[in-house]
Design a protein around this motif. Structure first.
Motif, PDB file in Angstrom:
ATOM      1  N   UNK A 117     -44.419 -27.088  37.969  1.00 48.49           N
ATOM      2  CA  UNK A 117     -45.502 -27.688  37.183  1.00 48.49           C
ATOM      3  C   UNK A 117     -46.058 -26.733  36.132  1.00 48.49           C
ATOM      4  N   UNK A 118     -45.651 -25.455  36.211  1.00 49.33           N
ATOM      5  CA  UNK A 118     -46.106 -24.479  35.227  1.00 49.33           C
ATOM      6  C   UNK A 118     -45.371 -24.723  33.911  1.00 49.33           C
ATOM      7  N   UNK A 119     -46.105 -24.815  32.833  1.00 48.05           N
ATOM      8  CA  UNK A 119     -45.495 -25.014  31.513  1.00 48.05           C
ATOM      9  C   UNK A 119     -44.899 -23.686  31.038  1.00 48.05           C
ATOM     10  N   UNK A 120     -43.583 -23.627  31.009  1.00 54.09           N
ATOM     11  CA  UNK A 120     -42.904 -22.398  30.591  1.00 54.09           C
ATOM     12  C   UNK A 120     -42.682 -22.421  29.085  1.00 54.09           C
ATOM     13  N   UNK A 121     -43.353 -21.523  28.406  1.00 54.83           N
ATOM     14  CA  UNK A 121     -43.206 -21.445  26.955  1.00 54.83           C
ATOM     15  C   UNK A 121     -42.155 -20.398  26.605  1.00 54.83           C
TER      16      UNK A 121
ATOM     17  N   UNK B 218     -40.166 -11.225  27.708  1.00 54.93           N
ATOM     18  CA  UNK B 218     -39.575 -12.380  27.024  1.00 54.93           C
ATOM     19  C   UNK B 218     -38.221 -12.768  27.602  1.00 54.93           C
ATOM     20  N   UNK B 219     -37.792 -12.086  28.658  1.00 59.14           N
ATOM     21  CA  UNK B 219     -36.447 -12.308  29.205  1.00 59.14           C
ATOM     22  C   UNK B 219     -36.293 -13.719  29.771  1.00 59.14           C
ATOM     23  N   UNK B 220     -35.186 -14.355  29.407  1.00 60.52           N
ATOM     24  CA  UNK B 220     -34.882 -15.693  29.913  1.00 60.52           C
ATOM     25  C   UNK B 220     -33.880 -15.574  31.047  1.00 60.52           C
ATOM     26  N   UNK B 221     -34.175 -16.193  32.193  1.00 63.44           N
ATOM     27  CA  UNK B 221     -33.328 -16.124  33.384  1.00 63.44           C
ATOM     28  C   UNK B 221     -32.774 -17.512  33.642  1.00 63.44           C
ATOM     29  N   UNK B 222     -31.456 -17.654  33.512  1.00 66.09           N
ATOM     30  CA  UNK B 222     -30.842 -18.981  33.653  1.00 66.09           C
ATOM     31  C   UNK B 222     -31.086 -19.572  35.035  1.00 66.09           C
ATOM     32  N   UNK B 223     -31.004 -18.749  36.084  1.00 69.40           N
ATOM     33  CA  UNK B 223     -31.200 -19.246  37.439  1.00 69.40           C
ATOM     34  C   UNK B 223     -32.603 -19.753  37.699  1.00 69.40           C
TER      35      UNK B 223
ATOM     36  N   UNK C 149     -48.620 -17.300  32.128  1.00 69.37           N
ATOM     37  CA  UNK C 149     -48.627 -15.836  31.966  1.00 69.37           C
ATOM     38  C   UNK C 149     -48.439 -15.144  33.316  1.00 69.37           C
ATOM     39  N   UNK C 150     -49.125 -15.631  34.339  1.00 71.15           N
ATOM     40  CA  UNK C 150     -49.033 -15.003  35.665  1.00 71.15           C
ATOM     41  C   UNK C 150     -47.617 -15.093  36.223  1.00 71.15           C
ATOM     42  N   UNK C 151     -46.969 -16.259  36.045  1.00 70.05           N
ATOM     43  CA  UNK C 151     -45.592 -16.399  36.517  1.00 70.05           C
ATOM     44  C   UNK C 151     -44.682 -15.438  35.772  1.00 70.05           C
ATOM     45  N   UNK C 152     -44.857 -15.346  34.467  1.00 63.31           N
ATOM     46  CA  UNK C 152     -44.007 -14.476  33.651  1.00 63.31           C
ATOM     47  C   UNK C 152     -44.200 -13.009  34.026  1.00 63.31           C
ATOM     48  N   UNK C 153     -45.433 -12.612  34.276  1.00 61.53           N
ATOM     49  CA  UNK C 153     -45.709 -11.224  34.649  1.00 61.53           C
ATOM     50  C   UNK C 153     -45.015 -10.881  35.972  1.00 61.53           C
TER      51      UNK C 153
END
Length: 574
Positions: A426-430, A414-419, A311-315
């Motif tokens: 090691x963060x589990x990206x859901x 919810x945006x997906x960034x290809x790069x 969550x922190x990475x996504x934010x």
């Protein structure tokens, strides 16, 4: 300490017995850690075609152009997208220059092989008969395919090369890298003379210095009678970026969560006016910059997720996305000049309401109004797509409409960034799905999304603005597998609006097809078909009902026959 990618590169090139060296090679290892993480290391080798008038210029253009232009592409692009775009542009330029020669096939032509190592993945781009090998655990593997076409035992020619044609098929592949790997790039002046066994023996010898090895390979090829230019590049992987989960979490939590915010509180120079919105994942506050007087929106994370690294990475990526998109129809992220003591970010304030709230107030819209709004939403979506991003949560609640009628896409959670997806962590990206009523069907059955997925959501919004309903009702949200998708049926707009043009309904139907391959390829096509009749749709409209809508035809026939039977039974019973 977080380990970063570390390589050693050596190269050597010689004209050999030819009067001119038409080979080119080069590499770039960024000294900037941020650039090393987001773009990686680049190596490239090219061999100018000897029959071309300017083989040397062609090979140099390929190598220098690729290395410099690759690093100029947006860091949100995937390596595949960046490399493909750059190489397409180089090939177009070379072919354009070749057109000045009487025989364009003898203009500027070159083979090309390149590799980008980003994070723990090697990305290979290849055209022609130069080669890339991988030496690992004592074994040598050729990673590229020679694009040579053999006519007979003594005659063959190059099937693909840069600068020969505007349309160029570029080989691409990717593989996971390991510490100790050695990648070998060679021109045909080397690998046509030295055997596979000799190459493997030299790479596996005691000498591990890439520069010395490259020199040795070229010299040995010349000693064994090579009549061509000889060029060689060797990259040795010494360290890969590995991240300790505890260190990553420490980086993500470097800034503490903000304290409780309410009217009058000043946060790093922003005076809080009131709370605009609160959910289980974040809060939005209206605030005023005490220096400029500008009204802004402060977005803060929810304390419910203060120990959730994903969550922190996504934010934090939400702010990263906002800083890279510059479009009047995407909400603007404001760069902060003052030091920041807490985890939050600042957005422009849009004086208005969400499209969802507006539709609740006004109900459905006429076709003219919809046609005025759709290009604004499409413009915002294109800003994401140009940067190799997918919004993935487009819905009326994530679109703001200002009092003067300007629409802006909001919420990048919810945006997906290809790069970013290219970088291991090691963060589990859901994978976050948007609201299921607007979510493209491919997401619901576990397939990857594409720009057509955002188009599907836009088509649902257009349908809703016209009818107040959704094209598949509530059934789409319940889909879990392909069988569930197969049971869905599109509800024609004409079922809710009698005077809607047939061709407009067909345009919306195509935008919300369950299969992404059946939808429009570009947003602009959908925009155009909403305004101007698509000739294909008009031809369909002129067809008999049985051909235009066979299911509807036979359904109507069944109802008619049923009514006829009832009438017949009535008269017989009398």
């Amino acid at each position: 300490m977080v380990a970063r990618l570390k390589v050693r590169v050596g190269q050597y090139s010689d004209k050999g017995r030819k009067p001119e060296n038409q080979d080119s090679l080069g590499f770039s290892v960024p000294g900037n850690p941020a650039l090393l993480d987001t773009k990686g290391v680049v190596c490239a080798l090219a061999d100018g075609i000897s029959s071309s008038a300017e083989g040397k210029q062609a090979s140099q253009a390929c190598v220098t152009g690729f290395i410099s232009d690759y690093f100029s592409t947006p860091d949100s692009w995937s390596v595949k997208q960046s490399g493909g775009k750059v190489l397409t542009a180089i090939n177009t330029w070379l072919h354009g220059q070749s057109s000045h020669f009487k025989d364009a096939s003898r203009g500027l032509a070159s083979t090309f092989s390149a590799m980008v190592i980003k994070s723990i993945t090697a990305h290979l781009f290849h055209v022609g008969d130069s080669r890339i090998y991988l030496y690992r655990d004592g074994e040598l593997e050729q990673l590229t395919t020679d694009h040579r076409i053999r006519i007979d035992e003594n005659k063959e020619y190059l099937g693909r090369a840069f600068g020969v044609d505007y349309c160029l098929d570029i080989d691409y592949k990717s593989l996971t890298v390991e510490v100790g790997d050695r990648f070998l790039f060679t021109t045909d002046g080397i690998h046509d003379v030295l055997s596979h066994k000799q190459l493997r023996s030299l790479l596996g010898g005691e000498n591990s210095d890439p520069d010395t090895l490259a020199h040795q390979l070229c010299e040995q090829a010349l000693q064994q009678g090579s009549m061509d230019n000889v060029s060689c590049l060797i990259l040795a992987v010494e360290q890969l970026p590995t991240q300790d989960p505890n260190e990553v979490f420490a980086q993500l939590t470097a800034l503490p969560f903000p304290p409780e915010l309410y009217e009058g509180v000043i946060l790093d120079g922003y005076r809080i006016s009131r709370e605009l919105h609160a959910s289980s994942t974040s809060q939005l506050y209206l605030a005023v910059d005490t220096e400029t007087g500008e009204r802004v929106v402060i977005k803060t994370p929810s304390v419910n997720f203060e120990d959730d690294p994903a969550y922190l990475e996504r934010f934090q990526l939400e702010e990263w996305i906002g800083r890279r998109i510059d479009n009047p129809h995407v909400v603007r992220t404001i760069e902060q000049k003052r030091p920041r003591r807490f985890l939050y970010y600042v957005l422009e304030y849009v004086n208005g309401k969400t499209l969802e709230q507006w539709l609740d107030d006004v109900g459905t819209l006429d076709l003219k109004s919809v046609r005025e709004l759709v290009p604004q939403i499409a413009s915002g979506l294109r800003a994401f797509h140009r940067l190799d991003m997918l919004h993935q949560d487009l819905k009326p609640g994530n679109i703001m409409i200002s009092h003067d009628g300007v629409l802006k896409i909001i919420d990048f959670g919810s945006t997906k960034i290809a790069g970013i997806a290219d970088i291991s962590t090691p963060v589990e990206r859901r994978e976050l799905l948007g609201t299921k009523h607007y979510t493209a069907p491919e997401y619901l059955i576990g397939r990857p999304g594409s720009t057509q997925s955002d188009l599907f959501a836009l088509g649902c919004i257009v349908y809703q603005m016209l009818t107040g309903k959704l094209p598949y009702g509530d059934k789409l949200a319940a889909v879990r597998d392909q069988a569930g998708l197969n049971r869905l049926r599109y509800r024609s707009v004409s079922e809710s609006i009698n005077d809607i043009p047939h061709w407009v309904d067909k345009a919306i139907r195509r935008a919300v097809q369950l299969s992404p391959e059946s939808r429009y390829e570009a947003l602009s096509e959908f925009e155009s078909d909403l305004i101007t009749p698509n000739p294909d749709f008009l031809r369909e409209e002129q067809l008999p009902l049985m051909q235009r809508n066979p299911v509807g035809f036979w359904r109507a026939m069944a109802v008619l026959l049923f009514l006829c039977n009832l009438v017949l039974i009535y008269f017989l019973s009398r």
